[in-house]
Design a protein around this motif. Sequence first.
Motif, short mmCIF file in Angstrom:
data_model
loop_
_atom_site.label_atom_id
_atom_site.label_comp_id
_atom_site.label_asym_id
_atom_site.label_seq_id
_atom_site.Cartn_x
_atom_site.Cartn_y
_atom_site.Cartn_z
N TYR A 35 37.31 41.31 42.17
CA TYR A 35 37.46 40.91 40.78
C TYR A 35 38.11 42.04 40.02
O TYR A 35 38.30 43.14 40.57
N LYS A 38 38.27 44.75 36.98
CA LYS A 38 37.50 45.48 35.96
C LYS A 38 38.46 46.49 35.35
O LYS A 38 38.97 47.35 36.06
N ILE A 62 38.28 45.44 41.97
CA ILE A 62 37.04 45.89 42.58
C ILE A 62 36.74 44.97 43.75
O ILE A 62 36.65 43.77 43.57
N THR A 63 36.59 45.54 44.93
CA THR A 63 36.27 44.71 46.09
C THR A 63 34.76 44.57 46.20
O THR A 63 34.03 45.55 46.25
N GLU A 64 34.31 43.32 46.19
CA GLU A 64 32.87 43.07 46.21
C GLU A 64 32.35 42.82 47.62
O GLU A 64 31.19 43.07 47.92
N LYS A 103 36.32 35.81 40.25
CA LYS A 103 36.65 36.51 41.48
C LYS A 103 37.70 35.74 42.27
O LYS A 103 37.87 34.54 42.09
N ARG A 113 22.41 45.72 51.05
CA ARG A 113 23.53 46.39 50.39
C ARG A 113 23.07 46.99 49.08
O ARG A 113 23.46 48.11 48.72
N LEU A 114 22.24 46.26 48.34
CA LEU A 114 21.70 46.76 47.08
C LEU A 114 20.91 48.04 47.32
O LEU A 114 21.07 49.03 46.61
N ILE A 153 23.25 50.95 48.07
CA ILE A 153 24.03 51.45 46.94
C ILE A 153 23.14 52.14 45.92
O ILE A 153 23.56 53.03 45.19
N SER A 155 36.23 51.06 46.24
CA SER A 155 35.62 50.22 45.20
C SER A 155 34.43 49.44 45.77
O SER A 155 33.44 49.21 45.09
N TYR A 156 34.53 49.08 47.04
CA TYR A 156 33.39 48.42 47.70
C TYR A 156 32.17 49.34 47.73
O TYR A 156 31.04 48.92 47.55
N LEU A 157 32.43 50.63 47.96
CA LEU A 157 31.32 51.60 48.01
C LEU A 157 30.85 51.99 46.62
O LEU A 157 29.84 52.69 46.47
N GLY A 158 31.58 51.57 45.60
CA GLY A 158 31.19 51.90 44.23
C GLY A 158 31.62 53.29 43.80
O GLY A 158 31.01 53.87 42.91
#
Lengths: 200, 200
Positions: free
Chosen positions: B71, B73, B78-80, B103, B149-150, B153, B183-186
């Motif tokens: 999506y 930002k 940002i890769t989700e 998305k 995953r939550l 992270i 971006s997936y890793l934040g």
Amino acid sequence: MNLNRTSNEQETILKFLKEIQSYSPLEDHSEKALANICFTQKVGKNEVLQEIGKTCKTIYFVMEGSARIFYLKDGLEITEYFAFKNDLIVRAESLFKSLPSNKGIVSIEETLFVGIPSNALFSLFDEFHDIERLFRILIQTVYLETIKRLESIQFQTAEERYKGLFENHPEFIQKIPLKHIASYLGITQVSLSRIRAGIS
Amino acid sequence: MNLNRTSNEQETILKFLKEIQSYSPLEDHSEKALANICFTQKVGKNEVLQEIGKTCKTIYFVMEGSARIFYLKDGLEITEYFAFKNDLIVRAESLFKSLPSNKGIVSIEETLFVGIPSNALFSLFDEFHDIERLFRILIQTVYLETIKRLESIQFQTAEERYKGLFENHPEFIQKIPLKHIASYLGITQVSLSRIRAGIS
DNA sequence: CTGATTTTTTAACATTTGTAAAAAGAATAC
DNA sequence: GTATTCTTTTTACAAATGTTAAAAAATCAG
């Protein structure tokens, strides 16, 4: 109807059945079958509902009060999830994989739960399609909530997350120690104090 | 059996049906009914499978190749989520709420999907209990992955997450631009470069 | 192959968040 | 009601990550 129940218990369970059918309705006979396996459980403040190390065999709903799921990291409690009125609270990875959980559930205040033994529930899934559908939709719902939480923790600052939390749940700040809120937000208590100081 | 299919398509769909039944088996007639609504779709590299802004009406499985959900930002992608062989890829919040998604889904390389139209699938849920069960279990599974995953992270450093990602998916680094992994890793791309420099 | 484009790394500096310890404040037990 | 314990804030400093810009490396198109 289970004849060993007090009228209070029966009333709680009826309220619970009505509440969850907002997700997906049940036929009368399904509703009765589900009612039959449910039980109520009332605990005081800071009481352990499910211990770390045990396998999750019960799905709980919060009817009144609040509770949280936590685990230990380097000896410190990390709060993973808060449940309030009408929220499901369950250690999903343990329930669905039948493995001991490294997480525990404790109440935050005096709390009334409705519990559903998972083995009995899974048997009802075989017999009543609509009960399995209801729980399919419940799982869907908590899954979507988890995605939202993931997005917020990945791409919002701690301050944005703190603000967002209290827009959705202003009651949090009243009854939950800040150390639990900090670990839920993925930050330290010190960092949360700084954020709070900056806002007010 | 759908007579408009080439034998290649039919073979892909049979492989798909076999694969998903590792989650929960289907009766013959259910399997046939599900086969009937599936279709295959092959796309090249970096091709849009589902556009931002459109409502998700198809559930995809990756049969070969890889794809990602992203999506925007602040104008940046940002890769989700990344999907590889045998992974489900779906914009869940849009699918389950029938709302336009913010998305999109794009392929990472040449990729072969099996698609299932969600409306047809939901109709099969009514008719075939075991199909709904299969998807209940699939949703459960992706829910558990999202919880994991939550946790990662929230309570691992970026370096730990980077290392963990490549223990589970060493193929990532070969074909996915690092900006998407970052971006997936934040984290930012710059931060990821620093981590990579520190490891090797 | 070669120039253009995209991707990745590096650098310098700013900001955020963490750690540890102490102080202040609130809740609880006796 | 006072002492004890638990919770929250503050301080000082350290570490991690972000931002911006530029350089280097890799990839792509013709």
